[in-house]
Scaffold this motif. Sequence first.
Motif, PDB file in Angstrom:
ATOM      1  N   HIS A   5       0.825  -1.207   0.000  1.00 49.07           N
ATOM      2  CA  HIS A   5       0.000   0.000   0.000  1.00 49.07           C
ATOM      3  C   HIS A   5       0.863   1.262   0.000  1.00 49.07           C
ATOM      4  CE1 HIS A   5      -3.969  -1.763   0.259  1.00 49.07           C
ATOM      5  NE2 HIS A   5      -3.538  -2.590   1.194  1.00 49.07           N
ATOM      6  N   SER A 101     -13.302  11.983   4.789  1.00 55.10           N
ATOM      7  CA  SER A 101     -14.355  11.052   4.375  1.00 55.10           C
ATOM      8  C   SER A 101     -15.050  11.538   3.111  1.00 55.10           C
ATOM      9  CB  SER A 101     -15.368  10.873   5.505  1.00 55.10           C
ATOM     10  OG  SER A 101     -15.986  12.108   5.824  1.00 55.10           O
ATOM     11  N   LYS A 206      -7.244   5.976  -0.859  1.00 51.41           N
ATOM     12  CA  LYS A 206      -8.211   4.922  -0.550  1.00 51.41           C
ATOM     13  C   LYS A 206      -9.390   4.960  -1.512  1.00 51.41           C
ATOM     14  CE  LYS A 206      -8.082   2.422   2.314  1.00 51.41           C
ATOM     15  NZ  LYS A 206      -7.505   1.061   2.364  1.00 51.41           N
ATOM     16  N   GLN A 219     -16.787   1.543   3.173  1.00 52.69           N
ATOM     17  CA  GLN A 219     -15.690   0.945   3.934  1.00 52.69           C
ATOM     18  C   GLN A 219     -14.377   1.680   3.698  1.00 52.69           C
ATOM     19  OE1 GLN A 219     -15.823  -3.117   2.581  1.00 52.69           O
ATOM     20  NE2 GLN A 219     -17.398  -3.720   4.058  1.00 52.69           N
ATOM     21  N   ALA A 220     -14.124   2.057   2.436  1.00 50.88           N
ATOM     22  CA  ALA A 220     -12.904   2.799   2.124  1.00 50.88           C
ATOM     23  C   ALA A 220     -12.890   4.151   2.822  1.00 50.88           C
ATOM     24  CB  ALA A 220     -12.775   2.989   0.609  1.00 50.88           C
ATOM     25  N   THR A 222     -14.375   4.899   5.684  1.00 58.37           N
ATOM     26  CA  THR A 222     -14.096   4.643   7.104  1.00 58.37           C
ATOM     27  C   THR A 222     -12.626   4.322   7.323  1.00 58.37           C
ATOM     28  OG1 THR A 222     -16.347   3.800   7.399  1.00 58.37           O
ATOM     29  CG2 THR A 222     -14.718   3.227   9.083  1.00 58.37           C
ATOM     30  N   GLN A 223     -12.058   3.480   6.477  1.00 58.97           N
ATOM     31  CA  GLN A 223     -10.640   3.128   6.606  1.00 58.97           C
ATOM     32  C   GLN A 223      -9.738   4.340   6.427  1.00 58.97           C
ATOM     33  OE1 GLN A 223     -10.016   0.045   3.718  1.00 58.97           O
ATOM     34  NE2 GLN A 223     -11.288  -1.454   4.797  1.00 58.97           N
ATOM     35  N   SER A 224     -10.096   5.221   5.505  1.00 62.79           N
ATOM     36  CA  SER A 224      -9.263   6.405   5.276  1.00 62.79           C
ATOM     37  C   SER A 224      -9.245   7.305   6.501  1.00 62.79           C
ATOM     38  CB  SER A 224      -9.776   7.177   4.060  1.00 62.79           C
ATOM     39  OG  SER A 224     -11.034   7.767   4.309  1.00 62.79           O
ATOM     40  N   VAL A 226      -9.714   6.335   9.680  1.00 65.71           N
ATOM     41  CA  VAL A 226      -8.950   5.650  10.732  1.00 65.71           C
ATOM     42  C   VAL A 226      -7.448   5.754  10.465  1.00 65.71           C
ATOM     43  CG1 VAL A 226      -8.464   3.420  11.800  1.00 65.71           C
ATOM     44  CG2 VAL A 226     -10.823   4.080  11.293  1.00 65.71           C
ATOM     45  N   ILE A 227      -7.032   5.406   9.240  1.00 64.44           N
ATOM     46  CA  ILE A 227      -5.604   5.464   8.896  1.00 64.44           C
ATOM     47  C   ILE A 227      -5.100   6.900   8.958  1.00 64.44           C
ATOM     48  CG2 ILE A 227      -3.922   5.044   7.059  1.00 64.44           C
ATOM     49  CD1 ILE A 227      -5.759   2.763   6.110  1.00 64.44           C
TER      50      ILE A 227
END
Length: 244
Positions: A5, A101, A206, A219-220, A222-224, A226-227
């Motif tokens: 990644h 987001s 993402k 989901q992407a 949310t992951q972005s 968090v990361i």
Amino acid sequence: MFLHHFGAYLLLLKAVFKRPEKAKIYWKETMAAMVDIGLGSLGLIVIISTFIGAVMTMQIAFQLVSDLIPNSIIGQINRDSNILELGPTISALVLMGKVGSSISSQIGSMRVTEQIDALEIMGINAPGYLIQPKIIAGLLMIPALVIIAIGCAIVGGLIGGSLSGAVTAADYIMGITENFNGFTVTVAMVKAFVFGFIITSIPAYKGFYVSGGALEVGQASTQSVVIGCISILAADYLITALML
């Protein structure tokens, strides 16, 4: 997995900063992104920062109950805390949730609806056209929002301290004006520029490489967030360790 990644992220950034095909179009997209990121987040930053400053003043006054400590120190601690940490970091975390987001979902939706594929078929540098204006806007507007956040937090501390009786306005103003070190503002601006890059580039990555449908876009997004939040905290630690 991390190296994969990270490598894809660096390759995407390389494509993002290629020479634009038509600078006028990029300029318009950059202005639109600046309005979206800057003006769109201004109200939220003002409200949050003002209340944080007010609460910080009352908490500092509660902890510094001593006849040996002058009340003016409350304003000084609140000023330095907001400039060095609360202003840049809290603002960045809030903006990651709002701006990050949004960027991830916008680009991700374009990916799953094949709009990005259409841009590439037409010979347009899709990463540059979609992501470069957002990164430039983040590098320009997020430091401006951080400056506003710091100012609102200091004013909020004055209002909160005066209304609660924790500190008088005269003592607070004396505290924020004495023993000021301008280097703290430099540290805050360095953090703001780094955070601005993180807030715009990670969600864009993402979203750009999402695959699937609406569920995967969510989901992407949310992951972005968090990361991105973890990256902001890690960058905050590194900058503080290197500069202070």
